[in-house]
Design an enzyme around this catalytic site. Structure first.
Site, mmCIF file in Angstrom:
data_model
loop_
_atom_site.group_PDB
_atom_site.id
_atom_site.type_symbol
_atom_site.label_atom_id
_atom_site.label_comp_id
_atom_site.label_asym_id
_atom_site.label_seq_id
_atom_site.Cartn_x
_atom_site.Cartn_y
_atom_site.Cartn_z
ATOM 1 N N HIS A 93 0.827 -1.211 0.000
ATOM 2 C CA HIS A 93 0.000 0.000 0.000
ATOM 3 C C HIS A 93 0.860 1.259 0.000
ATOM 4 C CE1 HIS A 93 -2.319 3.130 2.314
ATOM 5 N NE2 HIS A 93 -3.125 2.906 1.302
ATOM 6 N N GLU A 124 2.041 1.851 -3.419
ATOM 7 C CA GLU A 124 0.955 2.399 -4.240
ATOM 8 C C GLU A 124 0.938 3.924 -4.151
ATOM 9 O OE1 GLU A 124 -3.421 3.586 -3.562
ATOM 10 O OE2 GLU A 124 -3.186 1.482 -2.996
ATOM 11 N N HIS A 125 1.087 4.452 -2.951
ATOM 12 C CA HIS A 125 1.152 5.908 -2.779
ATOM 13 C C HIS A 125 2.353 6.499 -3.515
ATOM 14 C CE1 HIS A 125 -1.709 7.094 0.630
ATOM 15 N NE2 HIS A 125 -1.975 5.813 0.399
ATOM 16 N N GLU A 179 -3.662 8.228 7.260
ATOM 17 C CA GLU A 179 -4.740 7.423 6.698
ATOM 18 C C GLU A 179 -5.106 6.289 7.647
ATOM 19 O OE1 GLU A 179 -5.636 4.598 2.789
ATOM 20 O OE2 GLU A 179 -3.855 5.874 2.822
#
Length: 460
Positions: A78, A81-82, A158
């Site tokens: 993840h 991905e950022h 997040e």
């Protein structure tokens, strides 16, 4: 196709149209099979024509997700991905996203346990530009501490927003960790907080170089195109990227031991306004299931908890008045074992034990007795209707194919899903209930309001 991928299209009009003359031959996910081919470097390509509007959706799916992370590095898939939006030597940070915005398109990305995906939806004439951007960042990503470390803070925020500040999300996190004793599906996709804090540039680059390659990717293009028209552009854009020789065709992960005992998890939080009980069962995925099992689990989920006519809803909400809501779902899109889930929100003052007694009775009945023919046909009709009418969403089509192909299924598996649903028998539903809804392979989670008074800190 998982229950979470299906839109709630259970209207009378939808069912009436499904049964209209001439539709019997169209009960596949798309009216015509998509074109599929593989580039010389190993990249798989799926082209799904949809000529209603001059718009295309491009999705690049990498066969890597949170379950492929190195132990101790949870959240890395993840995090990367950022970082994939931080630019390359050819296209500085922000240029890709600014271009999409300027031409009126939209874009996003997502990470799951088994895959990571990136997509853009633009007008047809902009597809070549989107391909060029996406191909460039497949191998050309440039990472520096000055953009990596601030992005790690974004991910931590997040986590705080989506998990730490959400009792429901915290319960799901804890239940999944208890359900998977050995398999990496028990790790949160976003990662454990203390491990996210330690992720750095070297971790991200090593993961990127290991997994981001054309022979570990699937390109799905849905929209106003035909394969012969765009294949030359795909080959000269993506086909020139060298394959990564270290990529293995099989992803081998630790598997679950035979379940020996049911488990419970209780989460108390002062912010809880509505208590709930959830039960997760280990179940086979569409990839690992025996023939017919996955579709029988889909049908059983619809029977047990798919809407106000479902068995759980009628028993708990309508007949006994014990709950506000009740539902069930089967998450079958996975490379390894999946989950069958039941969720109930009791009315105030109702004990969990009373809710579970009724839950267990519904499950016991479906495991012991053949489902009435009328109920079986009703839910199968609903499921097939959803598959047909959700074709109206171009991005949904691309997601179905991408998720299936990155978790071990084929185009034929996707297209045959409605026919396989129609073939499910009452005996198959009874059999999967007996086999997979076994409490020994389950975790039950309780979400309750924490009413304990806070302790005052002593001052010296």
């Amino acid at each position: 196709m998982t229950s979470s991928s299906r839109s709630a299209l259970r209207s009378v009009a939808a069912l009436a149209l499904l049964l209209a003359p001439g539709l019997a031959a169209a009960q596949t996910v798309t009216a015509a099979p998509p074109a599929t081919f593989t580039l010389a470097n190993g990249m798989q390509v799926v082209v799904i024509p949809d000529h209603r509007t001059p718009v295309v959706t491009q999705m690049v799916w990498y066969k890597v997700g949170s379950a492929d992370e190195t132990p101790g590095k949870s959240g890395l898939a993840h995090f990367l991905e950022h970082l994939m939006f931080k630019g390359t030597a050819k296209h500085p940070a922000g240029e890709f996203s600014q271009t999409v915005q300027r031409i009126g398109g939209n874009e996003n990305a997502f990470t799951s346990t088994d895959y990571t995906g990136y997509f853009q939806r633009v007008t047809k004439d902009q597809l070549g530009k989107m391909m060029e951007f996406e191909a460039d960042r497949m191998t050309g990503l440039v990472l520096k501490d000055e953009n990596v470390l601030p992005e790690r803070d974004v991910v931590l925020e997040e986590y705080n927003m989506r998990v730490a500040n959400s009792p429901e999300a915290r319960l799901s996190e804890q239940v999944m960790a208890a359900l998977y004793l050995n398999h990496p599906y028990g790790r949160p996709i976003i990662g454990w907080h203390q491990e996210i804090q330690k992720l750095d540039r070297e971790d991200a680059l090593a993961f990127y170089k290991r997994f981001y390659a054309p022979n570990n990717a699937t390109l799905v293009i849905a929209g106003d195109v035909e394969a012969p028209e765009i294949r030359p552009m795909i080959e000269r854009t993506y086909g020139v990227i060298p394959a990564q020789p270290s990529i293995h065709a099989q992803r081998i992960r630790p598997q679950e031991p035979t379940p020996a005992a049911s488990r419970t998890v209780t989460l108390a939080d002062p912010r809880v306004e509505q208590s709930s009980v959830r039960r997760y069962y280990l179940a086979p995925s569409a990839t690992t299931a025996a023939a017919g099992e996955s579709q029988a689990l889909d049908v059983m989920a619809q029977l047990i908890g798919g809407g106000s006519n479902s068995y759980l809803y009628r028993a708990l909400v309508v007949d006994k008045g014990l709950a506000i809501t009740a539902g069930a779902s089967y998450q079958g899109t996975a490379l390894d074992s999946a989950q069958f889930m039941i969720s109930v929100s009791p009315k105030p003052g109702v004990e969990f034990a009373d809710v579970e007694k009724t839950m267990d009775a519904v499950i016991a009945d479906i495991a012991a007795n053949a489902v009435p023919a009328a109920d079986l046909e009703r839910v199968k009709t609903q499921l097939v209707a959803e598959a047909i009418y959700a074709q109206d969403n171009q991005a949904s089509l691309a997601r179905w194919y991408g998720a299936a192909l990155t978790t071990g299924l084929s185009v034929e598996d996707i297209r045959a899903w409605p026919d396989r649903i129609k073939a499910v028998t009452a005996e198959q539903v009874r059999d999967v209930a007996q086999k997979w809804l076994d409490k020994k392979s389950s975790v039950t989670g309780y979400l309750i309001k924490d009413t304990a008074p806070k302790r005052e800190e002593k001052r010296s």
